[in-house]
Motif scaffolding. Structure first.
Motif, PDB file in Angstrom:
ATOM      1  N   ASP A 138       8.139 112.455  16.676  1.00 54.77           N
ATOM      2  CA  ASP A 138       6.834 113.453  17.864  1.00 54.77           C
ATOM      3  C   ASP A 138       7.255 114.668  18.348  1.00 54.77           C
ATOM      4  O   ASP A 138       7.137 115.608  18.487  1.00 54.77           O
ATOM      5  CB  ASP A 138       6.632 111.714  18.328  1.00 54.77           C
ATOM      6  N   LEU A 140       7.702 114.720  21.434  1.00 60.80           N
ATOM      7  CA  LEU A 140       6.791 114.850  22.990  1.00 60.80           C
ATOM      8  C   LEU A 140       7.248 115.153  23.934  1.00 60.80           C
ATOM      9  O   LEU A 140       8.032 114.533  24.099  1.00 60.80           O
ATOM     10  CB  LEU A 140       5.393 113.753  22.521  1.00 60.80           C
ATOM     11  N   CYS A 141       6.799 115.635  25.034  1.00 64.88           N
ATOM     12  CA  CYS A 141       7.313 115.053  27.220  1.00 64.88           C
ATOM     13  C   CYS A 141       6.782 114.165  27.532  1.00 64.88           C
ATOM     14  O   CYS A 141       5.910 113.942  26.674  1.00 64.88           O
ATOM     15  CB  CYS A 141       6.817 116.791  27.034  1.00 64.88           C
ATOM     16  N   GLU A 142       7.556 113.633  28.070  1.00 62.47           N
ATOM     17  CA  GLU A 142       7.402 112.543  28.263  1.00 62.47           C
ATOM     18  C   GLU A 142       6.646 112.184  29.809  1.00 62.47           C
ATOM     19  O   GLU A 142       6.358 110.980  29.635  1.00 62.47           O
ATOM     20  CB  GLU A 142       8.951 111.660  28.802  1.00 62.47           C
ATOM     21  N   CYS A 144       3.332 115.092  30.328  1.00 64.40           N
ATOM     22  CA  CYS A 144       2.877 115.198  29.368  1.00 64.40           C
ATOM     23  C   CYS A 144       2.365 115.254  28.141  1.00 64.40           C
ATOM     24  O   CYS A 144       1.157 115.113  27.655  1.00 64.40           O
ATOM     25  CB  CYS A 144       1.903 117.123  30.330  1.00 64.40           C
ATOM     26  N   LYS A 145       3.143 115.094  27.434  1.00 59.09           N
ATOM     27  CA  LYS A 145       2.800 114.941  25.647  1.00 59.09           C
ATOM     28  C   LYS A 145       2.688 115.569  25.004  1.00 59.09           C
ATOM     29  O   LYS A 145       2.207 115.236  24.120  1.00 59.09           O
ATOM     30  CB  LYS A 145       1.548 113.554  25.482  1.00 59.09           C
ATOM     31  N   LYS A 146       2.930 116.696  25.369  1.00 53.30           N
ATOM     32  CA  LYS A 146       3.054 118.482  24.699  1.00 53.30           C
ATOM     33  C   LYS A 146       4.109 118.233  24.399  1.00 53.30           C
ATOM     34  O   LYS A 146       4.805 117.305  23.705  1.00 53.30           O
ATOM     35  CB  LYS A 146       3.258 119.330  25.948  1.00 53.30           C
ATOM     36  N   ASP A 147       4.610 119.665  23.387  1.00 55.52           N
ATOM     37  CA  ASP A 147       6.012 119.969  22.510  1.00 55.52           C
ATOM     38  C   ASP A 147       6.737 120.171  23.227  1.00 55.52           C
ATOM     39  O   ASP A 147       7.117 120.497  24.439  1.00 55.52           O
ATOM     40  CB  ASP A 147       6.022 121.334  22.352  1.00 55.52           C
ATOM     41  N   GLY A 148       8.333 118.863  23.054  1.00 51.67           N
ATOM     42  CA  GLY A 148       8.920 118.690  24.054  1.00 51.67           C
ATOM     43  C   GLY A 148      10.396 120.372  23.744  1.00 51.67           C
ATOM     44  O   GLY A 148      10.236 119.294  22.197  1.00 51.67           O
ATOM     45  N   CYS A 162       8.633 119.475  28.688  1.00 46.87           N
ATOM     46  CA  CYS A 162       8.180 121.161  28.353  1.00 46.87           C
ATOM     47  C   CYS A 162       9.095 121.752  29.317  1.00 46.87           C
ATOM     48  O   CYS A 162       9.120 120.949  30.933  1.00 46.87           O
ATOM     49  CB  CYS A 162       7.064 121.060  27.975  1.00 46.87           C
ATOM     50  N   CYS A 165       6.532 121.095  32.618  1.00 50.77           N
ATOM     51  CA  CYS A 165       7.117 119.892  33.282  1.00 50.77           C
ATOM     52  C   CYS A 165       8.971 119.794  33.390  1.00 50.77           C
ATOM     53  O   CYS A 165       8.977 118.318  35.065  1.00 50.77           O
ATOM     54  CB  CYS A 165       7.175 118.400  32.388  1.00 50.77           C
TER      55      CYS A 165
END
Length: 345
Positions: A138, A140-142, A144-148, A162, A165
């Motif tokens: 996926d 995802l950022c740990e 904010c759950k955005k694109d990591g 991201c 973060c």
């Protein structure tokens, strides 16, 4: 002793008889419990024969066992009674099968046994190691759950962040090493490229009296003009990061050499820049316009290596340069002389 002749008769002196070694069970009480061990016992001289009546209890017959008499080649045990050795108190209430099982569990494995176990698990470990080199599906950022995009090698379990973060999470951890996902692999980069700034006062927030601070990323370039950067990869191996308005400061830590943007406090009555660095746990290499500083942890680690391992300052700083860039360590700034001076101070 050689044979001698007396009046034509061969005479052989009697050989001294060797007594067998006796052992007795000795119990010792320690803070961890009772320990039993067999120790050597000496033969007592024959002074008086001790005989026990058959009507005596076994406990009294055991007392006569220690008085073993020697008479030439004859041994007198009290009516032939041989007492059984006493078990320690910790094992007296356990069965013999339980004792044998616990003893077999305590047998130490040899190094070859560990290597055989490792051989069976080798492929599984290699597969897990390769999985760690790739981002999750996926991605995802740990936080904010955005694109990591960035993976931190200093944080536990190497989480993915991201850009925003990664900058906020490392405000208190500016010496962590990060890598950026390029689409096919993770490439080493620096926290300065994600816009990390270190403020030495006001609890890590920008100084209200400073008008030069800007949160935008500034254009950075290398100070060594003779290096052709097309021949080297970008990342932490690039020696210095500089800006025309606000030059970066070189920080030497146990994790390597870092180029960071450090902002001082300009409030009335604020300390000098060198004192602000020292107050933050950074030992400045100079006292007028410090451009290099050493963390307290790297100085303590160098003194400990020098004391216990006999590591010289040159070898220690070579290790720091290798930690910063394992491929091009010579591109890392040379702060060997500054390390020797600050270590003496």
């Amino acid at each position: 002793m050689a044979n001698t002749k007396q009046k034509g008769i061969a005479y052989t002196p009697p050989m001294k008889k060797r007594l067998p070694q006796l052992y007795k069970l000795k119990e010792k009480t320690t803070s961890r419990g009772t320990r039993s061990s067999w120790v050597k016992d000496s033969w007592s001289p024959k002074t008086k024969s001790v005989t026990s009546s058959p009507t005596k209890s076994p406990s009294k017959q055991t007392a006569g066992f220690s008085q073993m008499l020697y008479d030439g080649a004859d041994f007198d045990f009290d009516q032939g009674y041989m007492p059984q050795p006493k078990l320690p108190k910790s094992l007296a209430s356990r069965s013999s099968s339980d004792i044998c099982k616990s003893s077999s569990d305590r047998i130490m494995q040899s190094q070859n046994e560990y290597l055989r176990q490792w051989k069976r698990k080798f492929k599984d470990y290699i597969n897990l190691l390769m999985v760690r080199e790739t981002p999750p599906l996926d991605r995802l950022c740990e936080v904010c759950k955005k694109d990591g995009v960035y993976k931190c090698h200093g944080c536990f379990n190497e989480p993915l962040f991201c850009t925003e973060c990664c900058r906020t999470q490392h405000q208190r951890h500016p010496f962590h090493r990060i890598s950026q996902w390029t689409g096919s692999f993770f490439q080493e980069t620096s926290l300065m490229k994600v816009g990390l700034h270190i403020h030495l006062a006001h609890d890590g927030t920008p100084c209200p009296s400073s008008t030069e601070y800007s949160s935008d990323l500034f254009e950075w370039s290398d100070t060594d003009e003779n290096i052709n950067h097309n021949d080297y990869p970008e990342g932490t191996s690039i020696p210095l990061v500089a800006d025309s308005d606000h030059p970066a400061t070189t920080i030497v830590d146990k994790s390597g050499v870092h180029s960071l943007s450090i902002w001082y406090c300009h409030c009335p009555g604020a300390l000098n820049p060198d004192m602000q660095l020292f107050q933050a746990g950074l030992f400045p290499a100079s006292f007028t316009r410090p451009k290099t500083a050493f963390t307290f942890s790297v100085l303590d680690d160098f003194l400990l290596d020098n004391l216990e391992c006999g590591t010289s300052a040159m070898n220690y700083y070579s290790k720091i340069r290798r930690l910063t860039s394992s491929i091009f360590p010579l591109m890392v700034p040379d702060r060997y002389r500054e390390l020797m001076r600050t270590a003496r101070q």
